[in-house]
Design a protein around this motif. Sequence first.
Motif, PDB file in Angstrom:
ATOM      1  N   TRP A  25       0.770  -1.160  -0.030  1.00 37.64           N
ATOM      2  CA  TRP A  25      -0.038  -0.053   0.003  1.00 37.64           C
ATOM      3  C   TRP A  25       0.928   1.339   0.012  1.00 37.64           C
ATOM      4  O   TRP A  25       0.277   2.450  -0.013  1.00 37.64           O
ATOM      5  CB  TRP A  25      -1.055  -0.084   1.234  1.00 37.64           C
ATOM      6  CG  TRP A  25      -0.358  -0.395   2.475  1.00 37.64           C
ATOM      7  CD1 TRP A  25       0.278   0.122   3.437  1.00 37.64           C
ATOM      8  CD2 TRP A  25      -0.332  -1.721   3.122  1.00 37.64           C
ATOM      9  NE1 TRP A  25       0.671  -0.408   4.287  1.00 37.64           N
ATOM     10  CE2 TRP A  25       0.286  -1.606   4.378  1.00 37.64           C
ATOM     11  CE3 TRP A  25      -1.247  -3.126   2.597  1.00 37.64           C
ATOM     12  CZ2 TRP A  25       0.386  -2.742   5.150  1.00 37.64           C
ATOM     13  CZ3 TRP A  25      -1.074  -4.096   3.461  1.00 37.64           C
ATOM     14  CH2 TRP A  25      -0.280  -4.146   4.580  1.00 37.64           C
ATOM     15  N   PHE A  26       2.281   1.071   0.256  1.00 39.61           N
ATOM     16  CA  PHE A  26       2.928   2.421   0.253  1.00 39.61           C
ATOM     17  C   PHE A  26       3.947   2.524  -1.313  1.00 39.61           C
ATOM     18  O   PHE A  26       4.653   3.437  -1.184  1.00 39.61           O
ATOM     19  CB  PHE A  26       4.071   2.197   1.349  1.00 39.61           C
ATOM     20  CG  PHE A  26       3.701   2.407   2.755  1.00 39.61           C
ATOM     21  CD1 PHE A  26       2.485   3.248   2.920  1.00 39.61           C
ATOM     22  CD2 PHE A  26       3.689   1.521   3.840  1.00 39.61           C
ATOM     23  CE1 PHE A  26       1.851   3.292   4.256  1.00 39.61           C
ATOM     24  CE2 PHE A  26       3.201   1.771   5.075  1.00 39.61           C
ATOM     25  CZ  PHE A  26       2.480   2.545   5.167  1.00 39.61           C
ATOM     26  N   ASP A  27       3.358   1.589  -2.011  1.00 38.35           N
ATOM     27  CA  ASP A  27       4.315   1.494  -3.521  1.00 38.35           C
ATOM     28  C   ASP A  27       4.397   2.836  -4.048  1.00 38.35           C
ATOM     29  O   ASP A  27       5.405   3.470  -4.382  1.00 38.35           O
ATOM     30  CB  ASP A  27       3.534   0.644  -4.311  1.00 38.35           C
ATOM     31  CG  ASP A  27       4.125  -0.995  -4.185  1.00 38.35           C
ATOM     32  OD1 ASP A  27       4.968  -1.077  -3.200  1.00 38.35           O
ATOM     33  OD2 ASP A  27       3.591  -1.573  -4.969  1.00 38.35           O
ATOM     34  N   ALA A  28       3.531   3.860  -3.993  1.00 32.58           N
ATOM     35  CA  ALA A  28       3.342   5.048  -4.686  1.00 32.58           C
ATOM     36  C   ALA A  28       4.011   6.036  -3.981  1.00 32.58           C
ATOM     37  O   ALA A  28       4.623   6.984  -4.836  1.00 32.58           O
ATOM     38  CB  ALA A  28       1.898   5.514  -4.860  1.00 32.58           C
ATOM     39  N   VAL A  29       4.290   6.058  -2.755  1.00 33.33           N
ATOM     40  CA  VAL A  29       5.109   6.975  -1.869  1.00 33.33           C
ATOM     41  C   VAL A  29       6.252   6.778  -1.191  1.00 33.33           C
ATOM     42  O   VAL A  29       6.746   7.364  -0.630  1.00 33.33           O
ATOM     43  CB  VAL A  29       4.023   7.307  -0.885  1.00 33.33           C
ATOM     44  CG1 VAL A  29       2.711   8.170  -1.491  1.00 33.33           C
ATOM     45  CG2 VAL A  29       3.552   6.299   0.127  1.00 33.33           C
ATOM     46  N   ALA A  30       6.681   5.436  -1.622  1.00 32.86           N
ATOM     47  CA  ALA A  30       7.910   4.825  -0.706  1.00 32.86           C
ATOM     48  C   ALA A  30       9.090   5.392  -1.204  1.00 32.86           C
ATOM     49  O   ALA A  30       9.712   5.983  -0.215  1.00 32.86           O
ATOM     50  CB  ALA A  30       7.993   3.432  -1.024  1.00 32.86           C
ATOM     51  N   GLU A  31       9.276   5.706  -2.586  1.00 38.25           N
ATOM     52  CA  GLU A  31      10.539   6.412  -2.749  1.00 38.25           C
ATOM     53  C   GLU A  31      10.621   7.959  -2.369  1.00 38.25           C
ATOM     54  O   GLU A  31      11.807   8.029  -1.601  1.00 38.25           O
ATOM     55  CB  GLU A  31      10.619   6.247  -4.227  1.00 38.25           C
ATOM     56  CG  GLU A  31      11.858   6.827  -4.989  1.00 38.25           C
ATOM     57  CD  GLU A  31      11.946   6.977  -6.276  1.00 38.25           C
ATOM     58  OE1 GLU A  31      13.094   7.502  -7.129  1.00 38.25           O
ATOM     59  OE2 GLU A  31      11.251   6.209  -6.901  1.00 38.25           O
TER      60      GLU A  31
END
Length: 292
Positions: free
Chosen positions: A26-32
């Motif tokens: 669920w954090f894929d979009a904001v992780a970087e």
Amino acid sequence: MSPDGASSPLASTRTGLPAINWLAPWFDAVAERGRGALAGADWREALSAQAAAAGQVSGRGRALRFVAPADLPADTAYEAYIAATGGVPTRANLHDFFNALIWLTYPRGKAALNARQADAIAADGVQATRGAARDAATLFDENAVLFVCSDPTLGEALRAFDWHTLCVARRADWGRACEVQPFGHALLEKLVAPYPSVTSHAWIMDAPHAYFGWTPLARRAWLDARIAPTLASGPLTTRAFAPLPVLGIPGWWPANDDPAYYLDSSVFRPGRRRTGGGRDGGRWAATVLRRA
């Protein structure tokens, strides 16, 4: 970073935020962006620099930056201040950290929401009750996921609370005919310490079959462009959302590999019929809104 993908204890202490498992789907979009911001001395400054580099703006076209909460004047509404100045008052907590990350991930959608809320405040002032459209905008901002599908029957299954069809019988279609992209920052905050009953407000969006062949960045840019007009001035109602327990999303939680996972009716509810047919999600939405 620790071996399990969470921020190290040292990083957590330095930033004042709890450890975050950036490997969670669920954090894929904001992780970087999130990892990069937390690596520095001041994550607000780091995220402001990212916003400046991308040329991001508020709902009224002001250069976006993330500022200390003390910058917000006592007599000025939060959304009105953001629209007029571009400064997003940002506390040193998970809720505001994820809000900043969503601003960076969906800049058009967030600016559209900001403009809508600021315009409503300008027209009506700050009232005890926000009204139906502002309630729906708040739910979208805090707790929405975008349920994207190229097969309309999958959206119909979600609206019908047909968990077996959606998550068991059609499980192989996740990732190639449907997917979920989180938008709500309060939802991401809850998912730092996930539990089975965490339930999102799913906004169902039709997409072309080609969508599932695009890169994740291209998908989110397309979604951002699609949601912005509706969030700016389109029809919004709490009844447009469908409840979706996040840990039931195939591939997002190991326990849901077992079909029996979806038999827990306290989480995967059958829904209530309302007069005139259809499903009544209004009471559920109102309950979540009181907590937003």
